[in-house]
Motif scaffolding. Structure first.
Motif, PDB file in Angstrom:
ATOM      1  N   MET A 292       4.391   1.324  -5.408  1.00  0.00           N
ATOM      2  CA  MET A 292       3.741   1.827  -6.630  1.00  0.00           C
ATOM      3  C   MET A 292       4.784   2.186  -7.683  1.00  0.00           C
ATOM      4  N   LEU A 293       5.904   2.700  -7.223  1.00  0.00           N
ATOM      5  CA  LEU A 293       7.007   3.018  -8.135  1.00  0.00           C
ATOM      6  C   LEU A 293       7.544   1.740  -8.775  1.00  0.00           C
TER       7      LEU A 293
ATOM      8  N   PRO B 102      -4.670   2.144  -2.329  1.00  0.00           N
ATOM      9  CA  PRO B 102      -4.198   2.872  -1.139  1.00  0.00           C
ATOM     10  C   PRO B 102      -4.920   4.203  -0.952  1.00  0.00           C
ATOM     11  N   LEU B 103      -5.327   4.831  -2.063  1.00  0.00           N
ATOM     12  CA  LEU B 103      -6.011   6.121  -1.957  1.00  0.00           C
ATOM     13  C   LEU B 103      -7.291   5.991  -1.138  1.00  0.00           C
TER      14      LEU B 103
ATOM     15  N   ALA C   4      -3.263   2.421  -7.770  1.00  0.00           N
ATOM     16  CA  ALA C   4      -3.129   3.547  -6.837  1.00  0.00           C
ATOM     17  C   ALA C   4      -4.453   3.886  -6.157  1.00  0.00           C
TER      18      ALA C   4
ATOM     19  N   LEU D  89       1.677   4.425   3.994  1.00  0.00           N
ATOM     20  CA  LEU D  89       1.904   4.962   2.647  1.00  0.00           C
ATOM     21  C   LEU D  89       3.387   5.227   2.398  1.00  0.00           C
ATOM     22  N   LEU D  90       4.095   5.619   3.443  1.00  0.00           N
ATOM     23  CA  LEU D  90       5.514   5.973   3.300  1.00  0.00           C
ATOM     24  C   LEU D  90       6.424   4.837   3.766  1.00  0.00           C
TER      25      LEU D  90
ATOM     26  N   HIS E  86       0.832  -1.210   0.000  1.00  0.00           N
ATOM     27  CA  HIS E  86       0.000   0.000   0.000  1.00  0.00           C
ATOM     28  C   HIS E  86       0.871   1.266   0.000  1.00  0.00           C
ATOM     29  N   SER E  87       2.180   1.120  -0.344  1.00  0.00           N
ATOM     30  CA  SER E  87       3.105   2.248  -0.204  1.00  0.00           C
ATOM     31  C   SER E  87       3.483   2.869  -1.544  1.00  0.00           C
ATOM     32  N   LEU E  88       4.003   4.092  -1.470  1.00  0.00           N
ATOM     33  CA  LEU E  88       4.458   4.797  -2.674  1.00  0.00           C
ATOM     34  C   LEU E  88       5.644   4.073  -3.311  1.00  0.00           C
ATOM     35  N   VAL E  89       6.521   3.521  -2.475  1.00  0.00           N
ATOM     36  CA  VAL E  89       7.687   2.786  -2.975  1.00  0.00           C
ATOM     37  C   VAL E  89       7.238   1.632  -3.870  1.00  0.00           C
TER      38      VAL E  89
END
Ligand SMILES: [Zn+2]
Length: 167
Positions: free
Chosen positions: A81-82, A107-108, A104, A119-120, A76-79
């Protein structure tokens, strides 16, 4: 959020990408993109033992369990998603964006949940957008209302794009 709520959010994501890329409504690409959106919207819950995605992608969910990845963290993290973006680069632009936006969306909307998400990740703090007393608990009546709203939006988008301009 429940899987059906995430599926609808993924479906809306696909609709938005289709509209943005001006893909013809009656095409195989549209059908494929909508299906991909529904699936990608639920994908992040592969980290939740017993979820449909964990069962379908058993090797991946088993690996996550071995690595002790907990629910609403890494996937569920930005990492992550990248990472998903990099893996998906060979896809055609339509399917690439449907996959990324639908992924995306998960998680949103989980940010509206009362327990929040990491998220981070790998930072340990859980992030949520709503104060606890109005946050949406998984499977609660407020999630049902939220899902009906999403469903209404999903029906409104094709209406606005294809029926309304023709009137
Ligand atoms: Zn989730």
């Amino acid at each position: 959020m429940l899987q059906k709520t995430h599926s609808i959010a993924g479906f809306i994501s696909a609709e938005l990408v289709l509209a943005y890329q001006e893909v013809s409504f009656f095409s195989w690409d549209t059908a494929g993109a909508l299906l991909l959106g529904c699936l990608a919207g639920t994908l992040a819950d592969v980290d939740k033992p017993g979820s449909t995605m964990a069962k379908v992608l058993f090797p991946l969910s088993a690996l996550l369990r071995i690595l002790k990845v907990r629910h609403r963290t890494l996937t569920h993290s930005l990492v992550f998603m990248l990472l998903i973006m990099m893996i998906s680069l060979p896809m055609s632009p339509l399917y690439f964006w449907v996959f990324i936006v639908a992924y995306a969306s998960h998680p949103l909307i989980d940010l509206l949940n009362d327990r929040g998400i990491q998220l981070l990740w790998p930072l340990p703090m859980k992030i949520r957008l709503l104060p606890k007393f109005i946050a949406i608990d998984t499977g609660s009546a407020s999630e049902t209302v939220f899902r009906w709203l999403l469903l209404a939006v999903s029906l409104l988008i094709p209406f606005m794009l294809y029926v309304y301009p023709a009137l």
